[in-house]
Write a protein that holds these residues in place. Structure first.
Motif, PDB file in Angstrom:
ATOM      1  N   ALA B  25       0.815  -1.220   0.000  1.00 57.91           N
ATOM      2  CA  ALA B  25       0.000   0.000   0.000  1.00 57.91           C
ATOM      3  C   ALA B  25       0.846   1.267   0.000  1.00 57.91           C
ATOM      4  CB  ALA B  25      -0.927  -0.008   1.219  1.00 57.91           C
ATOM      5  N   ASP B  26       2.139   1.135   0.387  1.00 55.17           N
ATOM      6  CA  ASP B  26       2.999   2.319   0.474  1.00 55.17           C
ATOM      7  C   ASP B  26       3.840   2.532  -0.780  1.00 55.17           C
ATOM      8  OD1 ASP B  26       2.048   2.674   3.004  1.00 55.17           O
ATOM      9  OD2 ASP B  26       3.779   1.785   4.009  1.00 55.17           O
ATOM     10  N   ARG B  27       3.666   1.671  -1.785  1.00 55.41           N
ATOM     11  CA  ARG B  27       4.519   1.796  -2.963  1.00 55.41           C
ATOM     12  C   ARG B  27       4.147   3.041  -3.762  1.00 55.41           C
ATOM     13  NH1 ARG B  27       4.301  -3.686  -6.043  1.00 55.41           N
ATOM     14  NH2 ARG B  27       2.132  -3.069  -5.960  1.00 55.41           N
ATOM     15  N   ARG B  28       5.194   3.745  -4.217  1.00 52.87           N
ATOM     16  CA  ARG B  28       4.976   4.997  -4.958  1.00 52.87           C
ATOM     17  C   ARG B  28       5.910   5.076  -6.148  1.00 52.87           C
ATOM     18  NH1 ARG B  28       5.824   9.606  -0.600  1.00 52.87           N
ATOM     19  NH2 ARG B  28       6.009  10.820  -2.516  1.00 52.87           N
ATOM     20  N   SER B  29       5.354   5.489  -7.254  1.00 50.67           N
ATOM     21  CA  SER B  29       6.160   5.752  -8.441  1.00 50.67           C
ATOM     22  C   SER B  29       7.038   6.978  -8.202  1.00 50.67           C
ATOM     23  CB  SER B  29       5.225   6.019  -9.621  1.00 50.67           C
ATOM     24  OG  SER B  29       5.905   6.735 -10.626  1.00 50.67           O
ATOM     25  N   GLY B  30       8.155   7.041  -8.894  1.00 52.50           N
ATOM     26  CA  GLY B  30       8.998   8.223  -8.850  1.00 52.50           C
ATOM     27  C   GLY B  30       8.231   9.486  -9.234  1.00 52.50           C
ATOM     28  N   TYR B  31       7.191   9.294 -10.016  1.00 50.28           N
ATOM     29  CA  TYR B  31       6.337  10.418 -10.436  1.00 50.28           C
ATOM     30  C   TYR B  31       5.839  11.224  -9.234  1.00 50.28           C
ATOM     31  CZ  TYR B  31       2.241  12.666 -12.641  1.00 50.28           C
ATOM     32  OH  TYR B  31       1.309  13.567 -13.105  1.00 50.28           O
ATOM     33  N   SER B  32       5.461  10.499  -8.167  1.00 55.33           N
ATOM     34  CA  SER B  32       4.845  11.175  -7.015  1.00 55.33           C
ATOM     35  C   SER B  32       5.854  11.959  -6.196  1.00 55.33           C
ATOM     36  CB  SER B  32       4.132  10.153  -6.126  1.00 55.33           C
ATOM     37  OG  SER B  32       5.078   9.374  -5.415  1.00 55.33           O
ATOM     38  N   PHE B  33       7.146  11.762  -6.448  1.00 55.14           N
ATOM     39  CA  PHE B  33       8.169  12.526  -5.729  1.00 55.14           C
ATOM     40  C   PHE B  33       8.558  13.793  -6.494  1.00 55.14           C
ATOM     41  CE2 PHE B  33       8.580   8.162  -4.335  1.00 55.14           C
ATOM     42  CZ  PHE B  33       8.888   8.244  -2.986  1.00 55.14           C
ATOM     43  N   MET B  34       8.034  13.951  -7.714  1.00 56.46           N
ATOM     44  CA  MET B  34       8.470  15.076  -8.560  1.00 56.46           C
ATOM     45  C   MET B  34       7.655  16.329  -8.274  1.00 56.46           C
ATOM     46  SD  MET B  34       9.185  13.489 -12.324  1.00 56.46           S
ATOM     47  CE  MET B  34       7.495  13.411 -12.882  1.00 56.46           C
ATOM     48  N   GLY B  35       8.203  17.446  -8.697  1.00 56.21           N
ATOM     49  CA  GLY B  35       7.482  18.707  -8.618  1.00 56.21           C
ATOM     50  C   GLY B  35       6.437  18.804  -9.714  1.00 56.21           C
ATOM     51  N   PRO B  36       5.534  19.793  -9.601  1.00 57.79           N
ATOM     52  CA  PRO B  36       4.439  19.936 -10.564  1.00 57.79           C
ATOM     53  C   PRO B  36       4.916  20.170 -12.000  1.00 57.79           C
ATOM     54  CG  PRO B  36       4.497  21.791  -9.021  1.00 57.79           C
ATOM     55  CD  PRO B  36       5.458  20.771  -8.519  1.00 57.79           C
ATOM     56  N   ASP B  37       6.041  20.844 -12.188  1.00 55.88           N
ATOM     57  CA  ASP B  37       6.523  21.118 -13.546  1.00 55.88           C
ATOM     58  C   ASP B  37       6.915  19.830 -14.273  1.00 55.88           C
ATOM     59  OD1 ASP B  37       6.117  23.737 -13.004  1.00 55.88           O
ATOM     60  OD2 ASP B  37       8.244  24.297 -12.891  1.00 55.88           O
ATOM     61  N   SER B  38       7.648  18.974 -13.553  1.00 62.22           N
ATOM     62  CA  SER B  38       8.082  17.718 -14.171  1.00 62.22           C
ATOM     63  C   SER B  38       6.887  16.805 -14.422  1.00 62.22           C
ATOM     64  CB  SER B  38       9.106  16.998 -13.283  1.00 62.22           C
ATOM     65  OG  SER B  38      10.218  17.826 -13.059  1.00 62.22           O
ATOM     66  N   ARG B  39       5.924  16.811 -13.487  1.00 63.84           N
ATOM     67  CA  ARG B  39       4.720  15.996 -13.699  1.00 63.84           C
ATOM     68  C   ARG B  39       3.968  16.459 -14.934  1.00 63.84           C
ATOM     69  NH1 ARG B  39       1.668  14.868  -7.969  1.00 63.84           N
ATOM     70  NH2 ARG B  39       3.519  14.741  -6.643  1.00 63.84           N
ATOM     71  N   ALA B  40       3.841  17.784 -15.056  1.00 61.06           N
ATOM     72  CA  ALA B  40       3.108  18.327 -16.207  1.00 61.06           C
ATOM     73  C   ALA B  40       3.821  17.967 -17.504  1.00 61.06           C
ATOM     74  CB  ALA B  40       2.970  19.845 -16.067  1.00 61.06           C
ATOM     75  N   MET B  41       5.169  17.985 -17.470  1.00 57.72           N
ATOM     76  CA  MET B  41       5.938  17.646 -18.666  1.00 57.72           C
ATOM     77  C   MET B  41       5.674  16.203 -19.079  1.00 57.72           C
ATOM     78  SD  MET B  41      10.065  17.785 -19.219  1.00 57.72           S
ATOM     79  CE  MET B  41      10.303  19.543 -19.034  1.00 57.72           C
ATOM     80  N   ASP B  43       2.954  14.434 -18.299  1.00 58.61           N
ATOM     81  CA  ASP B  43       1.529  14.184 -18.557  1.00 58.61           C
ATOM     82  C   ASP B  43       1.081  14.601 -19.949  1.00 58.61           C
ATOM     83  OD1 ASP B  43       1.263  13.140 -16.063  1.00 58.61           O
ATOM     84  OD2 ASP B  43       0.470  14.971 -15.147  1.00 58.61           O
ATOM     85  N   ASP B  44       1.761  15.587 -20.513  1.00 64.59           N
ATOM     86  CA  ASP B  44       1.328  16.127 -21.797  1.00 64.59           C
ATOM     87  C   ASP B  44       2.253  15.603 -22.897  1.00 64.59           C
ATOM     88  OD1 ASP B  44       0.643  17.567 -24.004  1.00 64.59           O
ATOM     89  OD2 ASP B  44       0.973  19.549 -23.093  1.00 64.59           O
ATOM     90  N   ASP B  45       1.715  14.770 -23.781  1.00 64.38           N
ATOM     91  CA  ASP B  45       2.550  14.172 -24.829  1.00 64.38           C
ATOM     92  C   ASP B  45       3.211  15.215 -25.720  1.00 64.38           C
ATOM     93  OD1 ASP B  45       2.185  11.623 -23.993  1.00 64.38           O
ATOM     94  OD2 ASP B  45       0.753  11.053 -25.560  1.00 64.38           O
ATOM     95  N   THR B  46       2.623  16.405 -25.822  1.00 64.54           N
ATOM     96  CA  THR B  46       3.239  17.424 -26.679  1.00 64.54           C
ATOM     97  C   THR B  46       4.411  18.106 -25.972  1.00 64.54           C
ATOM     98  OG1 THR B  46       1.732  19.169 -25.939  1.00 64.54           O
ATOM     99  CG2 THR B  46       1.046  17.872 -27.861  1.00 64.54           C
TER     100      THR B  46
END
Lengths: 149, 257
Positions: B25-41, B43-46
């Motif tokens: 239940a505690d497993r987390r992707s590296g995605y969840s440790f990133m800031g909003p800018d990197s996540r947005a990058m 998330d958007d294929d363009t």
């Protein structure tokens, strides 16, 4: 000229008596209780150089530790803050913590900064070398003892 | 007796100190440790730079290679159908070879066996592109590695490597990624090392890179001798990490700092 010779003789005697096994290439040291009371080099370190070494990335200290280094943006929190180290520990205790933290806790993640034996698959660039030299350890110890609460 | 008892207790402590695997239940992707800018990058294929490799991979999929004059698509048709879910099952045990093969290894086996083409070098633009294209077909699907009894001994070897202290810094992968994740190393959060997005675009690399590249960088970071690309050890580590992330969703091509 006489002093290095004397140190070398003393060092040889100390090595014969109680140097860590298999640590060729390292200066011998004596553990007394929870400390290494005597300087590894026989001389006192330089606290100014010690501070510069601690904040240098290649020394690895502040990857895990934080401390009174306001100019350093990237510090770790895997290990205790170094502020007040000199109030908590004696010079000899600090020296043993740097030399071989596993002496206190075999499961510690803190590397032994003055050890070359008992390691596995060390990369070519670092093989048979301690992480820090005896001089560097003495400089860092000299700085840490100045950190008082 | 007392001394022997002491040793036994110390050995037991040393053993258990690394045995704290992350609860499901505690497993987390590296995605969840990133800031909003990197996540947005990501998330958007363009804006996701990894998509450039995926597009290259799509071209390479259709391009004939080797003396057999065949393209990947000549046998596998439309990758969007045939490759769906495949990357979520890799590394997989290859019965003919008697050893595990990762996705890069499978692409190169296909090249040598079916296309009669020379293998592509690890981290070459072509191999990264083809791997990213194939893996992207499994984006959003749960990782399935860890169910095959033939693979189990290799997963176990990978786990043993993961918990073995190495290098001048005398650290095991588990010291950071099992025991100290979410703490900060030099100001940056330590992730759990869940390999959910490979090959992925790392801002530090300014490039796409494989899981093997990441593992080699970590191993060099603890000042140990990095295993060679394609070595059994790296494939075993990949197999262990993918089985450890079983059930987590693939994100290829992920973006990481």
């Amino acid at each position: 000229m006489a002093r290095p010779v004397l140190i070398a003789l003393l060092a040889t005697a100390a090595f014969a008596a109680c140097g860590p096994a298999g640590a060729e290439g390292l200066l011998p040291y004596t553990v007394a209780g929870d400390a290494v009371p005597d300087s590894l080099t026989g001389t006192k370190g330089d606290a100014t150089r010690g501070r510069a070494l601690i904040v240098e990335r290649s020394s690895t200290c502040i990857l895990c530790h934080s401390g009174p280094f306001p100019e350093q943006a990237f510090q770790g929190d895997l290990a205790p803050n170094l502020s007040g180290s000199g109030s908590r520990w004696s010079e000899g205790q600090l020296r043993l913590r740097l030399v071989d933290a596993s002496h206190f806790d075999p499961a510690t993640i803190m590397p032994s900064y003055y050890r070359i034996d008992g390691l596995t698959r060390v990369g070519n660039a670092w093989r048979d070398k301690p992480i820090l030299s005896a001089e560097q350890i003495e400089d860092i110890v000299a700085y840490l003892v100045t950190l008082r609460d | 007796m007392k001394f022997v008892g002491c040793i036994a207790i110390l050995a037991a402590l040393a053993g258990t100190a690394l045995a704290t695997e992350i609860p499901q239940a505690d497993r987390r992707s590296g995605y969840s440790f990133m800031g909003p800018d990197s996540r947005a990058m990501q998330d958007d294929d363009t804006s996701n730079p990894g998509m450039l490799w995926v597009l290259d991979g799509e071209t390479l999929w259709k391009r004939k290679a080797g003396t057999a004059g065949k393209a990947c698509g000549d046998c596998h048709s439309d990758a969007r159908v045939s490759m769906k879910g495949v990357a979520a099952r890799y590394p997989t045990f290859d019965k003919a070879l008697g050893k595990p093969v990762d996705l890069e290894g499978r692409i190169n086996l296909c090249r040598s066996n079916h296309q009669q083409a020379p293998p592509l070098a690890y981290e070459s633009r072509e191999l990264l592109a083809l791997t990213a294209y194939v893996a992207q077909q499994s984006r959003g699907m749960p990782i399935e590695v860890g169910n095959d009894p033939d693979l189990a001994p290799f997963v176990a070897k990978g786990h043993e490597l993961f918990t073995r202290r190495q290098g001048q810094l005398n650290l095991a992968c588990a010291n950071c990624h099992d025991d100290n994740w979410d703490r900060k190393l030099a100001g940056a959060p330590i992730t759990q090392g869940q390999p959910t997005g490979y090959p992925l675009y790392r801002l530090e690399w300014q490039s796409l890179g494989s899981l093997q590249r990441r593992l080699r960088a970590c191993i060099t970071g603890i000042r140990a001798q990095a295993y060679e690309y394609g070595s059994p050890e790296l494939v075993e580590l990949e197999a262990y990490l993918m089985s450890r992330a079983r059930g987590m969703k693939l994100e290829t091509p992920a973006v990481r700092p």
